[in-house]
Enzyme design. Structure first.
Site, PDB file in Angstrom:
ATOM      1  N   LEU A  33     -42.751   6.297   8.728  1.00 41.96           N
ATOM      2  CA  LEU A  33     -41.282   6.255   8.752  1.00 41.96           C
ATOM      3  C   LEU A  33     -40.673   6.510   7.362  1.00 41.96           C
ATOM      4  O   LEU A  33     -39.549   6.088   7.076  1.00 41.96           O
ATOM      5  CB  LEU A  33     -40.774   4.918   9.336  1.00 41.96           C
ATOM      6  CG  LEU A  33     -41.358   4.556  10.713  1.00 41.96           C
ATOM      7  CD1 LEU A  33     -40.737   3.262  11.226  1.00 41.96           C
ATOM      8  CD2 LEU A  33     -41.128   5.679  11.725  1.00 41.96           C
ATOM      9  N   THR A 145     -46.158  26.358   5.008  1.00 42.66           N
ATOM     10  CA  THR A 145     -44.867  27.003   4.765  1.00 42.66           C
ATOM     11  C   THR A 145     -45.029  28.450   4.319  1.00 42.66           C
ATOM     12  O   THR A 145     -45.993  28.800   3.632  1.00 42.66           O
ATOM     13  CB  THR A 145     -44.079  26.217   3.694  1.00 42.66           C
ATOM     14  OG1 THR A 145     -42.878  26.924   3.386  1.00 42.66           O
ATOM     15  CG2 THR A 145     -44.858  26.037   2.408  1.00 42.66           C
ATOM     16  N   SER A 186     -41.483  25.594  -5.816  1.00 44.38           N
ATOM     17  CA  SER A 186     -41.061  24.202  -6.056  1.00 44.38           C
ATOM     18  C   SER A 186     -42.321  23.345  -5.997  1.00 44.38           C
ATOM     19  O   SER A 186     -43.366  23.797  -5.517  1.00 44.38           O
ATOM     20  CB  SER A 186     -40.087  23.736  -4.969  1.00 44.38           C
ATOM     21  OG  SER A 186     -40.778  23.534  -3.745  1.00 44.38           O
ATOM     22  N   TYR A 188     -42.749  20.861  -4.055  1.00 41.79           N
ATOM     23  CA  TYR A 188     -43.076  20.736  -2.621  1.00 41.79           C
ATOM     24  C   TYR A 188     -43.919  21.933  -2.142  1.00 41.79           C
ATOM     25  O   TYR A 188     -44.972  21.756  -1.524  1.00 41.79           O
ATOM     26  CB  TYR A 188     -41.790  20.631  -1.778  1.00 41.79           C
ATOM     27  CG  TYR A 188     -42.002  21.144  -0.382  1.00 41.79           C
ATOM     28  CD1 TYR A 188     -42.778  20.428   0.529  1.00 41.79           C
ATOM     29  CD2 TYR A 188     -41.500  22.394   0.018  1.00 41.79           C
ATOM     30  CE1 TYR A 188     -43.038  20.937   1.794  1.00 41.79           C
ATOM     31  CE2 TYR A 188     -41.762  22.896   1.274  1.00 41.79           C
ATOM     32  CZ  TYR A 188     -42.529  22.175   2.160  1.00 41.79           C
ATOM     33  OH  TYR A 188     -42.806  22.682   3.394  1.00 41.79           O
ATOM     34  N   HIS A 189     -43.439  23.155  -2.419  1.00 37.93           N
ATOM     35  CA  HIS A 189     -44.187  24.336  -1.954  1.00 37.93           C
ATOM     36  C   HIS A 189     -45.572  24.381  -2.609  1.00 37.93           C
ATOM     37  O   HIS A 189     -46.538  24.848  -2.011  1.00 37.93           O
ATOM     38  CB  HIS A 189     -43.401  25.618  -2.259  1.00 37.93           C
ATOM     39  CG  HIS A 189     -42.192  25.815  -1.383  1.00 37.93           C
ATOM     40  ND1 HIS A 189     -40.923  25.505  -1.790  1.00 37.93           N
ATOM     41  CD2 HIS A 189     -42.068  26.294  -0.123  1.00 37.93           C
ATOM     42  CE1 HIS A 189     -40.058  25.775  -0.812  1.00 37.93           C
ATOM     43  NE2 HIS A 189     -40.734  26.261   0.210  1.00 37.93           N
ATOM     44  N   LYS A 192     -48.172  22.477  -0.667  1.00 38.96           N
ATOM     45  CA  LYS A 192     -48.683  23.185   0.515  1.00 38.96           C
ATOM     46  C   LYS A 192     -49.670  24.271   0.100  1.00 38.96           C
ATOM     47  O   LYS A 192     -50.559  24.649   0.867  1.00 38.96           O
ATOM     48  CB  LYS A 192     -47.533  23.766   1.329  1.00 38.96           C
ATOM     49  CG  LYS A 192     -46.570  22.711   1.854  1.00 38.96           C
ATOM     50  CD  LYS A 192     -46.826  22.348   3.297  1.00 38.96           C
ATOM     51  CE  LYS A 192     -45.943  21.201   3.759  1.00 38.96           C
ATOM     52  NZ  LYS A 192     -45.932  20.969   5.177  1.00 38.96           N
ATOM     53  N   GLN A 215     -44.829  28.234   8.160  1.00 36.56           N
ATOM     54  CA  GLN A 215     -43.547  28.254   8.879  1.00 36.56           C
ATOM     55  C   GLN A 215     -42.387  28.674   7.978  1.00 36.56           C
ATOM     56  O   GLN A 215     -42.359  28.363   6.795  1.00 36.56           O
ATOM     57  CB  GLN A 215     -43.276  26.861   9.450  1.00 36.56           C
ATOM     58  CG  GLN A 215     -42.051  26.806  10.351  1.00 36.56           C
ATOM     59  CD  GLN A 215     -41.953  25.496  11.098  1.00 36.56           C
ATOM     60  OE1 GLN A 215     -42.285  25.402  12.270  1.00 36.56           O
ATOM     61  NE2 GLN A 215     -41.482  24.474  10.423  1.00 36.56           N
ATOM     62  N   VAL A 218     -36.391  26.482   9.478  1.00 40.87           N
ATOM     63  CA  VAL A 218     -36.051  26.173  10.866  1.00 40.87           C
ATOM     64  C   VAL A 218     -34.533  26.082  11.006  1.00 40.87           C
ATOM     65  O   VAL A 218     -33.860  25.542  10.135  1.00 40.87           O
ATOM     66  CB  VAL A 218     -36.693  24.826  11.267  1.00 40.87           C
ATOM     67  CG1 VAL A 218     -36.374  24.499  12.722  1.00 40.87           C
ATOM     68  CG2 VAL A 218     -38.198  24.871  11.034  1.00 40.87           C
ATOM     69  N   ASN A 247     -28.602  25.892   8.980  1.00 39.19           N
ATOM     70  CA  ASN A 247     -27.989  24.706   9.588  1.00 39.19           C
ATOM     71  C   ASN A 247     -26.877  24.160   8.706  1.00 39.19           C
ATOM     72  O   ASN A 247     -25.839  23.700   9.196  1.00 39.19           O
ATOM     73  CB  ASN A 247     -29.046  23.624   9.843  1.00 39.19           C
ATOM     74  CG  ASN A 247     -29.765  23.834  11.175  1.00 39.19           C
ATOM     75  OD1 ASN A 247     -29.435  24.755  11.927  1.00 39.19           O
ATOM     76  ND2 ASN A 247     -30.737  22.991  11.467  1.00 39.19           N
ATOM     77  N   THR A 260     -21.852  27.234   1.198  1.00 35.84           N
ATOM     78  CA  THR A 260     -22.402  27.094  -0.152  1.00 35.84           C
ATOM     79  C   THR A 260     -23.534  28.084  -0.409  1.00 35.84           C
ATOM     80  O   THR A 260     -24.723  27.742  -0.294  1.00 35.84           O
ATOM     81  CB  THR A 260     -22.924  25.653  -0.350  1.00 35.84           C
ATOM     82  OG1 THR A 260     -23.888  25.385   0.689  1.00 35.84           O
ATOM     83  CG2 THR A 260     -21.811  24.621  -0.275  1.00 35.84           C
ATOM     84  N   VAL A 261     -23.187  29.310  -0.798  1.00 35.04           N
ATOM     85  CA  VAL A 261     -24.213  30.319  -1.095  1.00 35.04           C
ATOM     86  C   VAL A 261     -24.680  30.131  -2.541  1.00 35.04           C
ATOM     87  O   VAL A 261     -23.857  30.107  -3.456  1.00 35.04           O
ATOM     88  CB  VAL A 261     -23.639  31.742  -0.905  1.00 35.04           C
ATOM     89  CG1 VAL A 261     -24.638  32.793  -1.365  1.00 35.04           C
ATOM     90  CG2 VAL A 261     -23.244  31.959   0.542  1.00 35.04           C
ATOM     91  N   ARG A 329     -31.418  26.312  -8.200  1.00 34.23           N
ATOM     92  CA  ARG A 329     -32.869  26.574  -8.171  1.00 34.23           C
ATOM     93  C   ARG A 329     -33.235  27.690  -9.136  1.00 34.23           C
ATOM     94  O   ARG A 329     -32.397  28.536  -9.469  1.00 34.23           O
ATOM     95  CB  ARG A 329     -33.300  27.018  -6.767  1.00 34.23           C
ATOM     96  CG  ARG A 329     -32.893  26.058  -5.696  1.00 34.23           C
ATOM     97  CD  ARG A 329     -33.471  26.487  -4.368  1.00 34.23           C
ATOM     98  NE  ARG A 329     -33.005  25.588  -3.321  1.00 34.23           N
ATOM     99  CZ  ARG A 329     -33.618  25.406  -2.166  1.00 34.23           C
ATOM    100  NH1 ARG A 329     -34.725  26.073  -1.894  1.00 34.23           N
ATOM    101  NH2 ARG A 329     -33.144  24.580  -1.276  1.00 34.23           N
ATOM    102  N   GLU A 331     -35.087  30.800  -8.851  1.00 33.97           N
ATOM    103  CA  GLU A 331     -35.640  31.697  -7.831  1.00 33.97           C
ATOM    104  C   GLU A 331     -35.051  33.087  -8.052  1.00 33.97           C
ATOM    105  O   GLU A 331     -34.015  33.229  -8.714  1.00 33.97           O
ATOM    106  CB  GLU A 331     -35.307  31.187  -6.414  1.00 33.97           C
ATOM    107  CG  GLU A 331     -33.818  31.061  -6.145  1.00 33.97           C
ATOM    108  CD  GLU A 331     -33.479  30.431  -4.789  1.00 33.97           C
ATOM    109  OE1 GLU A 331     -34.383  30.093  -4.011  1.00 33.97           O
ATOM    110  OE2 GLU A 331     -32.275  30.289  -4.506  1.00 33.97           O
TER     111      GLU A 331
END
Ligand code: USQ
Length: 404
Positions: A33, A145, A186, A188-189, A192, A215, A218, A247, A260-261, A329, A331
């Site tokens: 959780l 990812t 990042s 996080y990436h 993976k 992936q 999403v 999203n 927010t681009v 970021r 990138e």
């Protein structure tokens, strides 16, 4: 099949658990959780009101007659309990979603970097070591990812995990297949990308049967099962750390917030609808590698889009304003992206592509729960470097920039 869904309380884990239970599998959610605790840490909440995991499972039983079991366990920290759990339940397949999944969260501070590496790499390695030690021959399906490949324009399609190369040797050119080089953007990436190496080792050394799903981003919120009851609703992140781009644009449009681009919006990314995610997991389970076979790698995405094109699409649909912001970021401003996804197509995936109806559904959900949104949490302020932080701090909402 008896299936363990590690991280089954999360954004993709929950609808996957429902989908597999609906197909008649015996589903066990194993989760600590942590995502709910991170909401508390950040002081934000899912746009949609989520019940406790126990309550969600109770409603599912009432709706479908099927039981989803819930087990509270920290994969990264409770190695001995994990081993015992595997011995007690002997799953046929293990789906591993149990990782911290937000790039901005992983870049917030040094503490968040350390947490993300500790949590993600330990969770994956503990699971692999425990499968070997217990001798449980479960098919391991991991949610990886597209971001492991990086986003530089190479002008050639990104293959599904492996790249054919020719190497010069004294006896001439020799062909070899290597893992596609990683270029994570990042922390996080990066975790993976490290997972990929762990998988290669355990498949080769211990014959573990592993599928790694690369992936894309999403979009969407509902699946056929989460629509069945208000209390089966999926979580839905809108904030600058956990909300993902399309999203976020749809939610922003729903509440009259400028889209927010980041930067020029020339970033091209891979996308997949949440309904296709759960279908892909089902397809991956049906196509398990054999013992001794190399890790199977699928690109789990259905289409690519440029961020600014998505913003303009949402703006046309809803009348929202588009705003180019300083990019928090590090990138590439602009990149091309061509991705192969032949394996899922050949297994029978019939992609859901951007359709106004499904985009509008997200806007409707956002309007319904708009009162739960804290507008001050919409801007993305987690900066990739200290220099970028100075720039973003001065103008997080891009107020000094002209709307386009
Ligand atoms: N972006 C904007 N505006 C926003 C939010 C994002 O322009 O308000 C831009 C970002 O700068 C980036 C792109 O949109 O260029 C994608 O950002 P994202 O937050 O939608 O996606 P990302 O950080 O890449 O991570 C998400 C998931 C992650 C998953 C990954 C798939 O959080 O778990 O692994 O998508 S992929 O991007 O294909 O690597």
């Amino acid at each position: 099949m008896r299936i363990a869904v590690l991280g089954g309380d999360g954004f993709v884990g929950w609808p996957t658990s429902l989908h597999l239970s609906n197909l008649g599998h015996e589903v066990h959610i194993v989760d600590n959780l942590s995502r709910r605790w991170i909401d508390t840490e950040l002081g934000v909440q899912s746009l949609t009101p989520m019940d406790s995991i126990q309550e969600r499972c109770r409603i599912w039983k009432q709706e479908s007659g099927n039981t989803i079991h819930f087990h509270l366990l920290n994969l990264a920290k409770e190695y001995e309990r994990l081993k015992q759990w595997l011995l007690d339940h002997k799953p046929d397949a293990v789906i591993h979603f149990a990782e911290q999944r937000a790039a901005p969260y992983s870049m917030k501070t040094d503490r968040h970097k350390v947490y993300t590496v500790d949590n993600n790499v330990n969770a994956t390695h503990n699971l692999l070591a425990a499968l070997v030690e217990t001798g449980i021959d479960a098919h391991l399906v991991h949610l990886g990812t597209m971001g492991v490949y990086g986003y530089s324009s190479v002008g050639a399609p990104i293959p599904e995990g492996y790249l054919d190369v020719e190497i010069d040797t004294p006896s001439g050119k020799k062909g070899q297949q290597i893992l596609y080089p990683t270029r994570p953007g990042s922390v996080y990436h990066m975790t993976k990308s490290l997972d990929q190496i762990l998988f290669q080792f355990y498949a080769q050394n211990d014959g573990l049967r592993i599928t790694d799903l690369h992936q894309g981003i999403v979009w969407g919120t509902h699946t056929d099962q989460t629509r069945r009851h208000e209390q089966l609703i999926n979580r839905f992140d809108y904030d600058g750390d956990y909300g993902t781009v399309l999203n976020r644009f749809l939610i922003q449009a729903a509440i009259g917030y400028p889209l927010t681009v980041h930067g020029t919006g020339g970033q091209t990314r891979a996308f997949i609808h949440i309904q296709d995610c759960v279908r892909c997991i089902e397809l991956a389970l049906s196509d398990a590698p054999k013992t001794g076979e190399r890790v199977k790698i699928f690109n789990q995405m259905t289409e690519t889009h440029r961020v600014r094109d998505l913003a303009h699409l949402v703006a046309r649909m809803t009348g929202a304003e588009v705003r180019m912001l300083p990019n928090p970021r590090k990138e590439a401003d602009e990149n091309d992206l061509i991705v192969k996804n032949d394996q899922f197509l050949s297994l029978g995936l019939n992609p859901i592509t951007l359709q106004e109806g499904l985009l509008a559904e997200v806007v409707d959900v956002a309007k319904k729960y708009a009162h739960r949104i804290d507008r001050s949490r919409v801007p993305a302020v987690s900066a990739w470097t200290k220099d970028i932080a100075k720039r973003v701090d001065h103008d997080p909402e891009g107020k000094k920039l002209k709307a386009v």
